[in-house]
Design a protein around this motif. Structure first.
Motif, PDB file in Angstrom:
ATOM      1  N   VAL A 471     -47.114  10.109  49.745  1.00  0.00           N
ATOM      2  CA  VAL A 471     -45.701   9.735  49.586  1.00  0.00           C
ATOM      3  C   VAL A 471     -45.458   8.376  50.243  1.00  0.00           C
ATOM      4  N   ALA A 472     -45.971   8.205  51.463  1.00  0.00           N
ATOM      5  CA  ALA A 472     -45.778   6.929  52.168  1.00  0.00           C
ATOM      6  C   ALA A 472     -46.411   5.788  51.363  1.00  0.00           C
ATOM      7  N   GLY A 473     -47.598   6.044  50.822  1.00  0.00           N
ATOM      8  CA  GLY A 473     -48.285   5.024  50.018  1.00  0.00           C
ATOM      9  C   GLY A 473     -47.473   4.646  48.784  1.00  0.00           C
ATOM     10  N   ALA A 474     -46.867   5.661  48.164  1.00  0.00           N
ATOM     11  CA  ALA A 474     -46.095   5.403  46.942  1.00  0.00           C
ATOM     12  C   ALA A 474     -44.844   4.570  47.247  1.00  0.00           C
ATOM     13  N   TYR A 475     -44.113   4.946  48.316  1.00  0.00           N
ATOM     14  CA  TYR A 475     -42.928   4.150  48.703  1.00  0.00           C
ATOM     15  C   TYR A 475     -43.353   2.706  48.988  1.00  0.00           C
ATOM     16  N   THR A 476     -44.473   2.552  49.695  1.00  0.00           N
ATOM     17  CA  THR A 476     -44.899   1.213  50.084  1.00  0.00           C
ATOM     18  C   THR A 476     -45.250   0.392  48.851  1.00  0.00           C
ATOM     19  N   PHE A 477     -45.959   1.022  47.912  1.00  0.00           N
ATOM     20  CA  PHE A 477     -46.323   0.320  46.676  1.00  0.00           C
ATOM     21  C   PHE A 477     -45.057  -0.087  45.920  1.00  0.00           C
ATOM     22  N   GLU A 478     -44.166   0.902  45.715  1.00  0.00           N
ATOM     23  CA  GLU A 478     -42.995   0.654  44.870  1.00  0.00           C
ATOM     24  C   GLU A 478     -42.100  -0.429  45.469  1.00  0.00           C
ATOM     25  N   LEU A 479     -41.825  -0.286  46.780  1.00  0.00           N
ATOM     26  CA  LEU A 479     -40.941  -1.271  47.409  1.00  0.00           C
ATOM     27  C   LEU A 479     -41.646  -2.614  47.538  1.00  0.00           C
ATOM     28  N   GLY A 480     -42.968  -2.562  47.687  1.00  0.00           N
ATOM     29  CA  GLY A 480     -43.742  -3.800  47.752  1.00  0.00           C
ATOM     30  C   GLY A 480     -43.616  -4.613  46.469  1.00  0.00           C
ATOM     31  N   LYS A 481     -43.313  -3.939  45.372  1.00  0.00           N
ATOM     32  CA  LYS A 481     -43.162  -4.627  44.090  1.00  0.00           C
ATOM     33  C   LYS A 481     -41.757  -5.212  43.918  1.00  0.00           C
ATOM     34  N   CYS A 482     -40.834  -4.794  44.806  1.00  0.00           N
ATOM     35  CA  CYS A 482     -39.467  -5.333  44.704  1.00  0.00           C
ATOM     36  C   CYS A 482     -39.432  -6.721  45.329  1.00  0.00           C
ATOM     37  N   LYS A 483     -38.548  -7.552  44.778  1.00  0.00           N
ATOM     38  CA  LYS A 483     -38.509  -8.934  45.279  1.00  0.00           C
ATOM     39  C   LYS A 483     -37.442  -9.131  46.351  1.00  0.00           C
ATOM     40  N   GLN A 484     -36.347  -8.404  46.231  1.00  0.00           N
ATOM     41  CA  GLN A 484     -35.217  -8.689  47.125  1.00  0.00           C
ATOM     42  C   GLN A 484     -35.311  -7.911  48.439  1.00  0.00           C
ATOM     43  N   ASP A 485     -35.291  -8.641  49.545  1.00  0.00           N
ATOM     44  CA  ASP A 485     -35.392  -7.994  50.858  1.00  0.00           C
ATOM     45  C   ASP A 485     -34.222  -7.062  51.138  1.00  0.00           C
ATOM     46  N   ALA A 486     -33.034  -7.437  50.661  1.00  0.00           N
ATOM     47  CA  ALA A 486     -31.853  -6.606  50.942  1.00  0.00           C
ATOM     48  C   ALA A 486     -32.049  -5.204  50.360  1.00  0.00           C
ATOM     49  N   ILE A 487     -32.673  -5.140  49.197  1.00  0.00           N
ATOM     50  CA  ILE A 487     -32.912  -3.834  48.555  1.00  0.00           C
ATOM     51  C   ILE A 487     -33.914  -3.042  49.395  1.00  0.00           C
ATOM     52  N   LYS A 488     -34.985  -3.703  49.818  1.00  0.00           N
ATOM     53  CA  LYS A 488     -36.013  -3.011  50.613  1.00  0.00           C
ATOM     54  C   LYS A 488     -35.408  -2.508  51.927  1.00  0.00           C
ATOM     55  N   GLU A 489     -34.548  -3.325  52.525  1.00  0.00           N
ATOM     56  CA  GLU A 489     -33.938  -2.910  53.803  1.00  0.00           C
ATOM     57  C   GLU A 489     -33.063  -1.678  53.623  1.00  0.00           C
ATOM     58  N   ARG A 490     -32.257  -1.703  52.575  1.00  0.00           N
ATOM     59  CA  ARG A 490     -31.413  -0.520  52.311  1.00  0.00           C
ATOM     60  C   ARG A 490     -32.282   0.709  52.110  1.00  0.00           C
ATOM     61  N   MET A 491     -33.375   0.542  51.366  1.00  0.00           N
ATOM     62  CA  MET A 491     -34.271   1.681  51.117  1.00  0.00           C
ATOM     63  C   MET A 491     -34.885   2.170  52.430  1.00  0.00           C
TER      64      MET A 491
END
Ligand code: HDE
Length: 713
Positions: A471-491
């Motif tokens: 699960v941790a690996g999947a979140y890291t992969f998925e969020l790692g593919k996002c470009k916007q930091d604000a989105i990653k921070e909210r997540m």
């Protein structure tokens, strides 16, 4: 598992019906759609050998026009799917809960058609996308068709049908560049999820191994919504439906999923087809969770909220029957593509609740079929026809396939003697449960739906260590593919509300810190005039420490039926070794495939020729469940000279799969990573076939995962 037996296991009436309506002609002559015999389908009618084509050519026009219209709009969601026929049998009647015939008659063999699907990708997308899987079942019952249109996860992303277009638009390829296909790992999806906190529960399931199943045949299925059972006395019980696969619930790793998509993008489709073709019929038991009407408000969550499951430890799943899939479709388009599922297809004894997602679905699916299949007569398409024919005053429309007879098409009438006449409840007519409603007309969300953290946290707590790491690996992969930091921070902030260790792990992988505070309010899925505070997610509750039923580590590990074993061999392999393995593994239902340096056949050390199933150039390690290397000096030397074999075994080792070698095979093993870890319980050197079988039953040796991570394959 049932073995193939074409006659006795035919799912009765529905298959007969389909066979009658299938395109069978007695003479093999090619004819036009009007029955005209054709003498040339290769050349158009021209003015002279090298002249222009004539408008008169009705043969060309019929052929091309039909071709031009061969495609129908693919499903807006669940476009990629695979189907199969089968039947459902009841173990014991349950009249105290429901009067539905299918749940009362143990002598019936109710025909079914099931369609499995991914959600986000288009029709040609690969099978191993990280995604929810659809699990839709059409029961052709004697009282009418019942569709149980579920998924392989027990909850959904959103609570109200009004949010469905937003959810789907966010996960689909982004509208400006149509990227990415069949993937949730992009900004728009996480922008939506991080502002719509009700999604978090289904989202964490999508980050788990459930989203990358080993096979459709190894997935659970869920009706998700709370439905009602109604008995003869008119009493209601709340019910949730569960499909439990007889083979247990198993998945692949993310690294494998990515590689399978390249090696065989039809992996799940092929797996289902081949299993049925080989007579290894997939089976699921149907279970129900039952809650008496009086207990509607007994739980810490709302039964009408589709983002909540009822833990099995609180309400056990009562197994009531079994479904077997024993026939592949004859024609993909006619059956799998044209099948139309509607949650509104129910039978007496089953009814709806006010789950606002279910209520919206009751509208949406009929509407979808109208645009997809193009006519209100879609129920006349053979796969959609009930086994009891409809009889009413509906008439005409596009593609009317029936020829209704008689002078009247209205009710009441006397000209036709009042026919078709109405039937009474006592005669089996459907009537809705008389739920008392006394309410204000209001556009809002119930406060009882505002707990968005407790069940994602329960799910995560209930997983084994290796599942949590995935699960941790999947979140890291998925969020790692996002470009916007604000989105990653909210997540990250939201993941922290679910579990702080999980959030820390993900943040580490992203090279970020878990934010302490986040700009509030985070939940934006509310009306402009709504009380913002009231609609923020409620504080996390802990009404159950763990629900073991949610973990795949607690599934069944007792079968190797249909498991694919790669036998790595070349000329001179030891026949004695292979025989030893074959006799045990094939008896248990596994398939052994010889992977040789080239196609054609190879010769064993007893000078016999053996057909090669695939050359090492055309297959990949990720398509197999386990690897076996028989001895034989010459064979082992040939394998050792071919780097693809070394990669094959390294990958199997990386994916924690069982590997067995015999005789000189040990020499080859030394060239691979597996050779360094012969004390690993799923690396078997000169052991007996039963030990290998037991190792395959366990699916993977997850204890190896830390070492496996370091394998550069
Ligand atoms: Fe669906 N869904 N859905 N869905 N769904 C469709 O119907 C929709 C939802 C599910 O193999 C569509 O025929 C709305 C939940 C499956 O043919 C469409 C909402 C669940 C399948 C549609 C939902 C599902 C669909 C697209 C929110 C699990 C594939 C093509 C209110 C319980 C069936 C079609 C098949 C297909 C709408 C939510 C499962 C657009 C509006 C919850 C398995 O009508």
């Amino acid at each position: 598992m049932n073995k193939k037996d074409n006659t006795s296991e035919k799912p009765t009436k529905k298959i007969d019906q389909l066979e009658q309506s299938s395109w069978e002609v007695e003479d093999s002559t090619m004819k036009t759609n009007q029955g005209l015999k054709v003498n040339d389908t290769n050349n158009s009618l021209k003015a002279g050998e090298r002249g222009a084509t004539l408008l008169e050519d009705f043969l060309l026009r019929e052929k091309i026009t039909h071709f031009d219209h061969e495609r129908i709009p693919e499903r807006i969601v669940h476009a990629r799917g695979s189907g199969a026929h089968g039947y459902f049998e009841l173990y014991n009647p349950i009249p105290e809960y429901t009067k539905a015939g299918i749940f009362n008659d143990t002598k019936r063999r109710t025909p079914v058609f099931v369609r499995f699907s991914t959600v986000a990708g288009s029709k040609g997308s690969p099978d191993l996308a990280r995604d929810v899987r659809g699990f839709a079942t059409k029961f052709y019952t004697e009282e009418g068709t019942w569709d149980l249109v579920g998924n392989n996860m027990p909850i959904f992303f959103i609570q109200d049908a009004m949010k469905f277009p937003d959810l789907v638009h966010s996960v689909k390829p982004e509208p400006n560049n149509e990227i990415p296909q069949a993937a949730s790992a992009h900004d728009t999806f996480y922008d939506f999820v991080s502002h719509t906190t009700e999604t978090l529960h289904n989202h964490i399931w999508a980050m788990s191994d459930r989203a990358i199943p080993r096979s459709f045949r190894m997935m659970e299925g869920f009706g998700i919504h709370t439905f009602r059972f109604i008995n003869k006395e008119g009493e209601s019980h709340f019910v949730k439906f569960h499909w439990k696969p007889v083979l247990g619930v198993h998945s692949v790793t993310w690294d494998e999923a990515v590689k399978i998509n390249g090696a065989d993008s039809d992996f799940h489709r092929r797996d289902l087809w081949e299993a049925i073709d080989a007579g290894h019929y997939p089976e699921w038991e149907l279970g129900v969770q039952l809650v008496p009407q009086k207990d509607e408000h007994k739980y810490d969550f709302d039964l009408l909220d589709p983002t909540k499951l009822i833990p099995e430890e609180m309400v056990p799943v009562k197994i009531v029957g079994k479904m077997t899939l024993n026939k592949n479709p004859e024609n993909f388009f006619a059956e799998t593509e044209q099948v139309a599922f509607l949650p509104g297809h129910i039978v007496p004894g089953i009814d709806f609740t006010n789950d606002p997602l279910l209520q919206g679905r009751l509208f949406s699916y009929r509407d979808t079929q109208l645009s997809r299949l193009g006519s209100p007569n879609f129920h006349q398409i053979p796969i959609n026809r009930p086994v009891v024919d409809g009889h009413n005053n509906q008439r005409d429309g596009h593609m009317q396939m029936d020829i209704p007879k008689g002078q009247t098409a209205y009710f009441p009438n006397s000209i036709s003697g009042g026919c078709p006449h109405l039937s009474k409840m006592a005669e089996g007519a459907f009537t809705s449960y008389e739920e008392r409603i006394d309410a204000r007309k209001i556009r809002t969300r119930s406060e009882s739906f505002s707990d968005h953290f407790s069940q994602p946290a329960l799910f995560y707590r209930s997983l084994s260590k290796w599942e949590q790491e995935h699960v941790a690996g999947a979140y890291t992969f998925e969020l790692g593919k996002c470009k916007q930091d604000a989105i990653k921070e909210r997540m990250l902030w939201l993941i922290d509300q679910i579990d702080s260790d999980l959030a820390k792990n993900v943040a580490k992988g992203l090279g970020m810190k878990v934010p302490k505070n986040i700009e509030q309010p985070i939940n934006q899925a509310i009306g402009a005039d709504a009380d913002v505070k009231k609609h923020q997610p409620a504080a996390k509750k802990n009404y159950l420490d763990k629900s073991p039923a949610l973990s795949q580590a607690k599934t069944k590990f007792d079968s190797i039926v249909t498991r694919q074993i790669a036998v790595l061999a070349a000329d001179g392999f030891s026949m004695k070794n292979l025989k030893k393995m074959k006799s045990v593994l094939e008896k248990e239902g596994a398939t052994l495939k010889i992977i040789a340096p080239m196609g054609g056949s190879i010769t064993c050390d007893e000078n016999m020729d053996h057909k090669v199933d695939a050359s090492i150039m055309t297959t990949e390690s990720v398509l197999f469940d386990a690897v076996y290397i028989p001895g034989g000096k010459k064979s082992i030397e040939a394998l050792g000279e071919n780097v693809k074999y070394i990669k094959f075994v390294n990958e199997a080792f990386k994916h924690c799969k069982p590997i067995a070698v015999d005789g000189e095979g040990e020499e080859f093993l030394k060239k691979t990573y597996a050779g360094k870890y012969t004390d690993d319980k799923a690396v078997l050197v000169n052991e007996n076939a039963t030990a290998f079988k037991e190792s395959i039953q366990k699916h993977r040796n997850w204890d190896r995962r830390e070492i496996a991570e370091s394998v550069p394959a």
